[in-house]
Design a protein around this motif. Structure first.
Motif, short mmCIF file in Angstrom:
data_model
loop_
_atom_site.label_atom_id
_atom_site.label_comp_id
_atom_site.label_asym_id
_atom_site.label_seq_id
_atom_site.Cartn_x
_atom_site.Cartn_y
_atom_site.Cartn_z
N MET A 55 1.71 -9.81 24.96
CA MET A 55 1.85 -8.94 26.13
C MET A 55 1.08 -9.62 27.25
SD MET A 55 3.71 -6.36 25.27
CE MET A 55 3.47 -5.18 26.59
N ALA A 56 1.66 -9.58 28.45
CA ALA A 56 1.03 -10.22 29.60
C ALA A 56 1.15 -9.33 30.81
CB ALA A 56 1.69 -11.57 29.86
N SER A 57 0.43 -9.70 31.86
CA SER A 57 0.53 -9.01 33.14
C SER A 57 0.27 -10.02 34.26
CB SER A 57 -0.46 -7.85 33.22
OG SER A 57 -1.78 -8.33 33.18
N PRO A 58 0.83 -9.75 35.44
CA PRO A 58 0.54 -10.64 36.56
C PRO A 58 -0.89 -10.40 37.05
CG PRO A 58 1.93 -8.83 37.28
CD PRO A 58 1.78 -8.70 35.79
N LYS A 59 -1.56 -11.45 37.48
CA LYS A 59 -2.92 -11.30 38.00
C LYS A 59 -2.93 -10.38 39.21
CE LYS A 59 -4.85 -15.66 36.39
NZ LYS A 59 -5.41 -16.98 36.78
N SER A 60 -1.85 -10.37 39.97
CA SER A 60 -1.78 -9.55 41.18
C SER A 60 -1.68 -8.05 40.91
CB SER A 60 -0.58 -9.98 42.03
OG SER A 60 0.62 -9.75 41.31
N ASP A 61 -1.23 -7.68 39.70
CA ASP A 61 -1.09 -6.26 39.37
C ASP A 61 -1.21 -6.06 37.86
OD1 ASP A 61 -0.54 -3.57 39.02
OD2 ASP A 61 1.27 -3.59 40.26
N LYS B 169 2.77 -4.43 32.64
CA LYS B 169 2.69 -5.06 31.31
C LYS B 169 4.09 -5.42 30.85
CE LYS B 169 -1.65 -3.43 30.91
NZ LYS B 169 -2.62 -4.17 31.64
N PHE B 170 4.24 -6.59 30.23
CA PHE B 170 5.55 -6.99 29.76
C PHE B 170 5.43 -7.88 28.54
CE2 PHE B 170 4.16 -10.05 32.85
CZ PHE B 170 4.54 -11.28 32.35
N ASP C 268 10.41 -14.15 28.35
CA ASP C 268 9.62 -13.03 28.87
C ASP C 268 10.52 -11.93 29.43
OD1 ASP C 268 9.66 -13.09 32.10
OD2 ASP C 268 9.84 -15.13 31.32
N LYS C 269 9.91 -10.75 29.59
CA LYS C 269 10.61 -9.60 30.16
C LYS C 269 9.92 -9.13 31.45
CE LYS C 269 12.94 -8.02 26.02
NZ LYS C 269 13.27 -6.88 25.17
N TYR C 270 9.36 -10.09 32.18
CA TYR C 270 8.72 -9.76 33.46
C TYR C 270 9.73 -9.19 34.45
CZ TYR C 270 5.89 -10.40 37.72
OH TYR C 270 5.20 -10.21 38.89
N LEU C 271 10.89 -9.81 34.54
CA LEU C 271 11.91 -9.33 35.48
C LEU C 271 12.30 -7.89 35.18
CD1 LEU C 271 13.49 -10.27 37.95
CD2 LEU C 271 15.33 -10.97 36.41
N GLU D 152 10.39 -5.50 34.25
CA GLU D 152 9.39 -4.61 34.83
C GLU D 152 9.39 -4.67 36.36
OE1 GLU D 152 8.05 -2.31 33.01
OE2 GLU D 152 9.13 -3.22 31.36
N ILE D 153 9.67 -5.83 36.93
CA ILE D 153 9.74 -5.94 38.39
C ILE D 153 10.89 -5.09 38.92
CG2 ILE D 153 10.26 -7.55 40.29
CD1 ILE D 153 7.38 -7.66 39.15
#
Length: 175
Positions: free
Chosen positions: A58-64, A68-69, A82-85, A87-88
């Motif tokens: 599980m990761a998160s952007p440093k900016s926010d 979590k993704f 990854d599944k960042y997109l 969550e964005i």
């Protein structure tokens, strides 16, 4: 008998080092893909792993850090998914859906997540709309959670007008 604890100790050490290397590789790959910094918050374990050739995290952007993704990396540390997109795209829909929900519950707070199931998005356009995202990833399902302060929906004798609340929910659902 005395060798067993030593073997177990060295086995755990190499696994720990592998996770450190995997976390570093994930952060580098995400930075390269999206052009921003990330932090791996959890790594390892077998939660949801489809095969034995990957490590989940599980990761998160440093900016926010509230975003979590899921991230998955092959054990050879070559491929990162990854599944960042997901969550964005979900974050971009919070405001309009929250405004819609507040027509029914004035104190509504919304959380949204997109789940593309076994598919990891390959696109990087963080300005993509939900409609465009859904065309690219038709297996996606969107979970919308609505939170309200329940105290606001009880009368002076601690009873809720359930019929009214169910009607509100049905109108919202069909909106």
């Amino acid at each position: 008998m005395n060798l067993l604890p030593l073997i177990a100790l060295f086995g755990c050490e190499s696994q720990s080092n592998k996770y450190v290397a995997a976390a570093k590789r994930i952060e580098e790959a995400l930075q390269q893909k999206y052009g921003e910094g990330f932090v791996v918050e959890k790594i390892g374990g077998g939660f949801g792993t489809v095969n034995s050739n990957t490590i989940k995290s599980m990761a998160s952007p440093k900016s926010d850090p509230t975003i979590k993704f899921q991230v998955e990396i092959t054990k050879d540390l070559e491929k990162v998914y990854d599944k960042y997109l997901n969550e964005i795209v979900a974050q971009s829909n919070i405001k309009p859906i929250e405004e819609m929900a507040r027509k029914f519950w004035s104190d509504a707070k919304i959380t949204i997540t997109n789940d593309t199931v076994w598919t990891y998005p390959t696109h990087v356009d963080k300005d993509i709309t939900y409609e465009e995202f859904l065309k690219l990833y038709p297996s996606n399902s969107q979970l919308i959670s609505i939170f309200v302060n329940g105290v606001n929906y009880f009368n002076e004798i601690d009873e809720m007008d359930e019929d009214t609340e169910i009607k509100k929910y049905n109108k919202f659902r069909n909106y």
